[in-house]
Design an enzyme around this catalytic site. Structure first.
Site, short mmCIF file in Angstrom:
data_model
loop_
_atom_site.label_atom_id
_atom_site.label_comp_id
_atom_site.label_asym_id
_atom_site.label_seq_id
_atom_site.Cartn_x
_atom_site.Cartn_y
_atom_site.Cartn_z
N GLY B 14 0.82 -1.01 -0.15
CA GLY B 14 -0.07 -0.12 -0.17
C GLY B 14 0.87 1.23 -0.02
CG ASN B 108 -1.76 12.34 12.97
OD1 ASN B 108 -0.66 12.21 12.41
ND2 ASN B 108 -2.44 13.34 12.75
CG HIS B 136 -7.53 18.75 5.15
ND1 HIS B 136 -7.82 19.01 6.54
CD2 HIS B 136 -6.59 17.54 5.51
CE1 HIS B 136 -7.39 18.37 7.65
NE2 HIS B 136 -6.55 17.41 6.87
CG HIS B 137 -6.60 17.08 -0.14
ND1 HIS B 137 -7.68 16.44 -0.57
CD2 HIS B 137 -5.93 16.54 0.85
CE1 HIS B 137 -7.98 15.31 0.00
NE2 HIS B 137 -6.80 15.64 0.88
CE LYS B 140 -10.40 15.88 6.33
NZ LYS B 140 -10.02 14.25 6.30
#
Lengths: 252, 252, 252, 252
Positions: B14, B108, B136-137, B140
């Protein structure tokens, strides 16, 4: 050196007015010739020989003051709030009969705030995303601030003029309010924090980059350079000027 | 110099797993002894002699992996999402029968994000106001982010423990959403901007001052120092550890 | 509700002292029982029944004041600058003969600044890079500020204690001064800008992430929560306490 | 819809060149007709029917490439570094004999960086103080960055043109380097931090206010919107254009 410009202050006892009084007194090229309280007679300023009057009074009397000043041939710089398209139109009409007289009405005299708005508008068309975060002291009753709302509207207009569509946003699960207020398609977030005064941040994003334009206002003295700039320029700007931006000589 | 720690990676194919593989290979005090795909048999790692296994697989298999590792006496560091109080409780029970074995489960691994949350909680009781802005981008799907929500909850708990009441906020006229989402009484604002990755800002205000704690995550390599730290410490931490904060030796 | 704490202020006519006077008067759990000018007799505060005296006088008299207060059994909270290891040592000795009496000497009472320094020190060992940027008004004569210097020293000590070597820096062609001042191996940059008050930013970097801790001081009222905290705690802290951090209950 | 613009890429195997190749392929209004390596023959692009060639090669060959393109009537967009006033002058001369052909040479294609520089220059004359902070990864060898130096020079020129004198700075006791590098009277500070890419902050201060213009570059894809913009506009811009700013339609 040329003669100093003779200046009067209307609303001289108020918080902004008294700050203007001190700023005029401190400027070597300006001479304070009259101070009038918010309810006082604006014609006193012509009698005192003022060339320019600065009005920081109250919405109820400011339009009347400006008409009186125009009739007396005194240029006016106005920071009082409450002006509408209608009241501005009436001043424009009045100026039609007073060639050479100038009036500057500005909602915000902090040069940094005016520049931040102008830059946000210039930059907006070049970015996929744009959002506004404003931060104020917690005693403020409205959210978002008028400045942030105005900034968002400028961004929205610039995007529309450039043919940009809606901004990318894949949000499907949002807690109520998380994505801020929608002002003409631009998200605006209002932070309220003890210790702050008035702050605004414009965030513009493209793949791989971000442009941030931030204005921090710490104290009302920040309005003084803008007020004095308007006082100096209004003499050479007949007619009505709305907002400080035309005085800032931007572009190129 | 002592023997390197023998490490296996589950979910090695992954995005996160393959980044862990490279980080383990680059660390002189660690030796990569096994790589297993997300669907592979976790017992392979014991056969390969691994002392520690790092699990970045998928929610459906991670709990089963951890039970198998504990039974085999292999320490585990888990970054896969989807853990609940229930699944953590079952691992804690399993560890009861495996003295000396350690498991670290962390939502996290970015040290900066973990520290930002810890500092926000430590500072919260000393300030009148606190708000969270996360950025955030725009791909999301949820708002606010889990990290921001968790940060706000930590602030709320610290305020409650210190006996602080609601924050000052005089807002009476707010555009819908302007004041952000309410997470346990803490306002959280979510910005979505092309070009960003994952960013969080905690703002704390008192009369005359502001404390800002900001974390910027630019790339998933930011998780590697935290993963390697957990790999090194889990050998000496029997039982279940949730979150990286206990490993960071704060306080003092 | 318990009796209010009886407080005296030394240096009550100064800028900081008069701000303390107002803060004590505004706090329901404190009672102002004496105000003494910077040159006044500190024994007056014992006569007035003060339990705690706050000293914001001048370097020339503060140590003498503290000795007199200790002898009179009055706890002291000291914000005056100019203390050295030697003068602190003499107060420590004096306190040896006054069991139960407490003295807090702090170079900075802004809670946010104290927390920023503490967090920088806690975080430093976990990051490859750390630099400090401080920003002040342009009338400041020293650069960098004492707070920034102190912050950098704390970072350097934490890095040394954790066995970290020098930070990465490939700079080979630098304009003079571009990389800031070197304080124990930590780079410190000093910005001087009209409009600012006192601001500090600590930047910590790891691969793929940055942690920023920033403190903004807008007004000297920001010192009052720290002063009042010290007043309340000094009653229960016999001996000498240097800096506010031990009062902030950090850690965990 | 009109015909796509036919584009060639010189230096197509390099890091920037290959990113441009992918960006051109992804743009519906552009067609990639040729890819040439850094050492390849630029005349191949004319044979392939290219209208515009993008050059991200190396300083040693870029000027020769541009002359060949101009002679072949192909417009050029150049991001290769190393151009001087002399080499630009020679291209300008060559274009004199090729009416209708356009060349854009730009040191920086990140729109945000170009805008930040333009805004800094527009704003500079309205502020008492201005400083530049640039932040980069620690593998950078020069400090300050070329962009920061260029930004400071722009600020200095704007201040000089407006008749502003030196900025206020009362510093008398400075640790070596604390106040940054002096670039034409503007202080520039260079931070080097693991995890960062390329970032620049311009701080402008007046009594009571600060304006901050910040650009963050996270990834070289940030150059692509600027490259594509230049490709589309160079067709309609005969002659030499230096820098992207003239393409951004600023002002007003």
């Amino acid at each position: 050196m040329s003669e100093p410009i003779r200046v009067a202050v209307l609303g001289a006892a108020g918080r902004m007015g008294s700050t203007v009084v001190r700023a005029v007194q401190a400027a070597p090229d300006l001479e304070l010739v009259a101070q009038v309280d918010a309810g006082g007679d604006p014609r006193a300023v012509a009698d005192a020989g003022a060339q320019v009057a600065v009005d920081f009074t109250v919405p109820a009397v400011t339009e009347g003051n400006v008409h009186a000043l125009v009739d007396a041939g005194v240029h006016a710089v106005v920071g009082t709030t409450g002006w509408t398209e209608q009241s501005l139109g009436r001043v424009r009409d009045r100026l039609g009969g007073a060639p050479g007289v100038g009036v500057v009405v500005a909602p915000n005299f902090a040069l940094g705030a005016v520049l931040a708005m102008a830059f946000a508008r210039q930059a907006a068309r070049w970015f996929e995303s744009a959002e506004v975060v404003e931060l104020h002291h917690p005693d403020k009753v409205d959210a978002p601030s008028g400045t942030a709302r105005h900034t968002a509207q400028g961004i929205a207009q610039a995007r529309a003029a450039a043919g940009l569509g809606p901004m990318p946003d894949a949000t499907t699960q949002a807690a109520d309010g998380a994505r801020g207020a929608d002002v003409d398609g631009v998200r605006v977030h209002a932070v309220r924090l003890r210790g702050l005064v008035a702050h605004e941040e414009v965030l513009l994003g493209n793949p791989g980059e971000m442009l941030t334009i931030r204005h921090d206002s710490f104290d009302r003295v920040s309005f003084m350079p803008g007020v004095l700039l308007a006082v100096r320029q209004v003499l050479h700007r007949p007619g009505l000027t709305v907002g400080l931006e035309p005085l800032l000589d931007l572009g190129a």
